[in-house]
Design an enzyme around this catalytic site. Structure first.
Site, PDB file in Angstrom:
ATOM      1  N   HIS A 158      12.137  48.930  22.265  1.00  0.00           N
ATOM      2  CA  HIS A 158      13.454  48.801  22.634  1.00  0.00           C
ATOM      3  C   HIS A 158      14.409  50.034  22.628  1.00  0.00           C
ATOM      4  O   HIS A 158      13.750  51.253  22.194  1.00  0.00           O
ATOM      5  CB  HIS A 158      14.286  47.798  21.448  1.00  0.00           C
ATOM      6  CG  HIS A 158      13.986  46.423  21.887  1.00  0.00           C
ATOM      7  ND1 HIS A 158      12.574  45.941  21.370  1.00  0.00           N
ATOM      8  CD2 HIS A 158      14.670  45.553  22.277  1.00  0.00           C
ATOM      9  CE1 HIS A 158      12.807  44.508  21.616  1.00  0.00           C
ATOM     10  NE2 HIS A 158      13.904  44.151  22.287  1.00  0.00           N
ATOM     11  N   LYS A 162      18.565  49.804  18.305  1.00  0.00           N
ATOM     12  CA  LYS A 162      18.520  48.632  17.679  1.00  0.00           C
ATOM     13  C   LYS A 162      18.179  48.587  16.172  1.00  0.00           C
ATOM     14  O   LYS A 162      17.567  49.809  15.572  1.00  0.00           O
ATOM     15  CB  LYS A 162      17.077  48.025  18.284  1.00  0.00           C
ATOM     16  CG  LYS A 162      16.837  46.669  17.799  1.00  0.00           C
ATOM     17  CD  LYS A 162      15.836  46.026  18.839  1.00  0.00           C
ATOM     18  CE  LYS A 162      15.584  44.719  18.469  1.00  0.00           C
ATOM     19  NZ  LYS A 162      16.772  43.569  18.167  1.00  0.00           N
TER      20      LYS A 162
HETATM   21  N1  LIG Z   1      18.895  36.969  21.685  1.00  0.00           N
HETATM   22  C1  LIG Z   1      19.059  37.766  22.789  1.00  0.00           C
HETATM   23  O1  LIG Z   1      18.669  37.581  23.819  1.00  0.00           O
HETATM   24  C2  LIG Z   1      19.394  39.271  22.523  1.00  0.00           C
HETATM   25  C3  LIG Z   1      19.819  39.597  21.202  1.00  0.00           C
HETATM   26  N2  LIG Z   1      20.440  40.643  20.938  1.00  0.00           N
HETATM   27  C4  LIG Z   1      20.493  40.792  19.513  1.00  0.00           C
HETATM   28  O2  LIG Z   1      22.078  40.952  19.507  1.00  0.00           O
HETATM   29  C5  LIG Z   1      22.597  41.531  18.714  1.00  0.00           C
HETATM   30  C6  LIG Z   1      23.582  42.649  19.313  1.00  0.00           C
HETATM   31  O3  LIG Z   1      23.112  43.304  19.990  1.00  0.00           O
HETATM   32  P1  LIG Z   1      23.791  44.611  20.903  1.00  0.00           P
HETATM   33  O4  LIG Z   1      24.881  43.925  21.528  1.00  0.00           O
HETATM   34  O5  LIG Z   1      22.842  45.352  21.686  1.00  0.00           O
HETATM   35  O6  LIG Z   1      24.316  45.394  19.817  1.00  0.00           O
HETATM   36  P2  LIG Z   1      25.586  46.459  19.757  1.00  0.00           P
HETATM   37  O7  LIG Z   1      25.490  47.315  18.423  1.00  0.00           O
HETATM   38  O8  LIG Z   1      25.897  46.942  20.608  1.00  0.00           O
HETATM   39  O9  LIG Z   1      26.827  45.357  19.179  1.00  0.00           O
HETATM   40  C7  LIG Z   1      26.963  44.715  17.951  1.00  0.00           C
HETATM   41  C8  LIG Z   1      28.417  44.472  17.789  1.00  0.00           C
HETATM   42  O10 LIG Z   1      28.818  43.850  16.675  1.00  0.00           O
HETATM   43  C9  LIG Z   1      29.910  44.160  16.170  1.00  0.00           C
HETATM   44  N3  LIG Z   1      30.189  43.914  14.737  1.00  0.00           N
HETATM   45  C10 LIG Z   1      29.631  44.352  13.545  1.00  0.00           C
HETATM   46  N4  LIG Z   1      30.230  43.817  12.497  1.00  0.00           N
HETATM   47  C11 LIG Z   1      30.890  42.954  13.074  1.00  0.00           C
HETATM   48  C12 LIG Z   1      31.726  41.932  12.214  1.00  0.00           C
HETATM   49  N5  LIG Z   1      31.757  41.817  10.952  1.00  0.00           N
HETATM   50  N6  LIG Z   1      32.400  40.940  12.967  1.00  0.00           N
HETATM   51  C13 LIG Z   1      32.643  41.137  14.475  1.00  0.00           C
HETATM   52  N7  LIG Z   1      31.695  42.210  15.101  1.00  0.00           N
HETATM   53  C14 LIG Z   1      30.906  42.949  14.592  1.00  0.00           C
HETATM   54  C15 LIG Z   1      29.842  45.787  16.351  1.00  0.00           C
HETATM   55  O11 LIG Z   1      31.448  46.284  16.242  1.00  0.00           O
HETATM   56  C16 LIG Z   1      29.284  45.756  17.867  1.00  0.00           C
HETATM   57  O12 LIG Z   1      30.165  45.903  18.613  1.00  0.00           O
HETATM   58  C17 LIG Z   1      21.477  42.489  17.882  1.00  0.00           C
HETATM   59  O13 LIG Z   1      21.295  41.560  16.707  1.00  0.00           O
HETATM   60  C18 LIG Z   1      20.382  42.132  18.846  1.00  0.00           C
HETATM   61  O14 LIG Z   1      19.167  42.274  18.357  1.00  0.00           O
HETATM   62  C19 LIG Z   1      20.203  41.640  21.831  1.00  0.00           C
HETATM   63  C20 LIG Z   1      19.914  41.481  23.112  1.00  0.00           C
HETATM   64  C21 LIG Z   1      19.456  40.169  23.623  1.00  0.00           C
HETATM   65  O1  LIG Z   2      18.327  44.355  20.475  1.00  0.00           O
HETATM   66  C1  LIG Z   2      18.022  43.982  21.483  1.00  0.00           C
HETATM   67  O2  LIG Z   2      18.378  44.850  22.566  1.00  0.00           O
HETATM   68  C2  LIG Z   2      17.349  42.722  21.660  1.00  0.00           C
HETATM   69  N1  LIG Z   2      17.009  42.042  20.729  1.00  0.00           N
HETATM   70  C3  LIG Z   2      16.401  40.830  20.838  1.00  0.00           C
HETATM   71  C4  LIG Z   2      15.240  40.821  19.818  1.00  0.00           C
HETATM   72  O3  LIG Z   2      15.332  41.254  18.707  1.00  0.00           O
HETATM   73  O4  LIG Z   2      14.218  40.370  20.257  1.00  0.00           O
HETATM   74  C5  LIG Z   2      16.238  40.158  22.407  1.00  0.00           C
HETATM   75  C6  LIG Z   2      15.856  41.589  23.270  1.00  0.00           C
HETATM   76  O5  LIG Z   2      14.702  42.000  23.036  1.00  0.00           O
HETATM   77  C7  LIG Z   2      16.771  42.430  23.171  1.00  0.00           C
END
Ligand SMILES: NC(=O)C1=CN([C@@H]2O[C@H](COP(=O)(O)OP(=O)(O)OC[C@H]3O[C@@H](n4cnc5c(N)ncnc54)[C@H](O)[C@@H]3O)[C@@H](O)[C@H]2O)C=CC1
Ligand SMILES: O=C(O)C1=N[C@H](C(=O)O)C[C@H](O)C1
Length: 269
Positions: A158, A162
């Protein structure tokens, strides 16, 4: 809930990489309506006033409970951080709003507890560690292969912003594999790590390795080894748009379930 009305959605984490895509998805989907956004700052502003956001004339809250008290919503899409996501999911259940959570970092104990709560409240919730259809297939194919190849190592790769390691996808893949794989400690019985961590993390004898590098998005390779052969199953998300069809599917399906569903594979046809 009237299924003829658009689904009213709160997006938490709208300025994040995933949250930004999710706001765009809601904006572009006819039967979805943005109800509000929950951000760590910008309380009282309009979503459309945040940089790069579509023209959504709805409020930003910096506190989930304030938002849930003020806004009528059907679904919360949470894409924040592990600790925040857990709190948001609990609060949404308390207020009868169905959570669709992409945020990773939930333990099996968290999931069991939250499932119990969803069932007590008789509302649906979905936690999907990976919304990309290809990643779900990669996990399923890996589970199929593990029946024949009990020697397996997971390498997840990743971007370096992350927060959690291993990834939610790697944890879910290991759990799916361990449902079918006879327990086995891999490698040489006398193997010794000369450098701590060299063999990665261990899940029931299966090894998981986490790579973090700028330039990467989200990738995972599951490597199997057998007599005179290896098999590699790999998925690459090269853009976060890869996750959006899965987010849409989860929002549509969370309205139809009355328990917590963990993993998109459980709602894919
Ligand atoms: N299930 C999936 O397919 C995927 C899951 N993810 C997960 O999604 C999450 C976010 O990933 P990204 O967007 O890449 O991270 P990022 O760091 O770009 O975004 C996280 C956001 O959460 C906000 N945040 C933090 N505390 C907060 C609060 N108290 N209230 C509201 N917002 C708050 C931050 O300001 C930031 O804008 C991670 O846990 C990641 O692992 C990421 C990509 C795909
Ligand atoms: O943080 C990410 O970017 C992602 N998080 C998810 C995970 O923890 O598996 C999904 C995807 O891999 C992207």
């Amino acid at each position: 809930m009237n299924m003829d009305q658009p689904t009213r959605i709160i997006v938490a984490g709208p300025r994040g990489k995933m949250g930004h895509e999710a706001v765009q998805l809601v904006h572009e989907t006819e039967h979805f309506q943005l109800a509000a956004a929950v951000d760590s700052k910008n309380n009282g502003k309009k979503v459309q006033d945040l940089e790069g956001m579509p023209s959504e004339d709805v409020l930003v809250y910096d506190d989930m409970e304030d938002c849930l008290q003020a806004v009528e919503a059907d679904v919360l899409v949470d894409l924040t951080t592990p600790e925040v996501g857990k709190k948001h999911l609990e609060l949404a259940l308390d207020y009868g709003v169905r959570p669709v959570v992409g945020t990773t970092g939930f333990s099996p104990e968290d999931i069991d507890r939250l499932r119990q709560k969803a069932e007590e409240k008789e509302i649906g919730a979905i936690i999907a560690p990976n919304f990309a259809v290809g990643a779900v297939l990669m996990m399923k194919f890996s589970q199929m292969a593990a029946k024949y190849f009990p020697d397996v190592e997971i390498i997840e790769m990743h971007h370096d912003n992350k927060l959690d390691a291993p990834s939610g996808t790697a944890a879910k893949t290991a759990a799916l594999i361990n449902e079918v794989r006879p327990h086995k400690s891999q490698g040489h019985p006398d193997e010794k790590e000369e450098l701590e961590g060299a063999r990665g993390a261990e899940v029931d004898g299966l090894r998981v390795h986490s790579v973090r590098l700028p330039g990467l998005v989200a990738h995972q390779e599951v490597m199997f080894g057998g007599s005179s052969q290896t098999l590699s199953i790999r998925h690459d998300s090269i853009n976060r748009k890869s996750f959006m069809p899965g987010v849409k599917l989860a929002v549509e399906n969370v309205l139809r379930v009355n328990t917590l569903v963990y993993g998109l594979e459980n709602i894919m046809e």
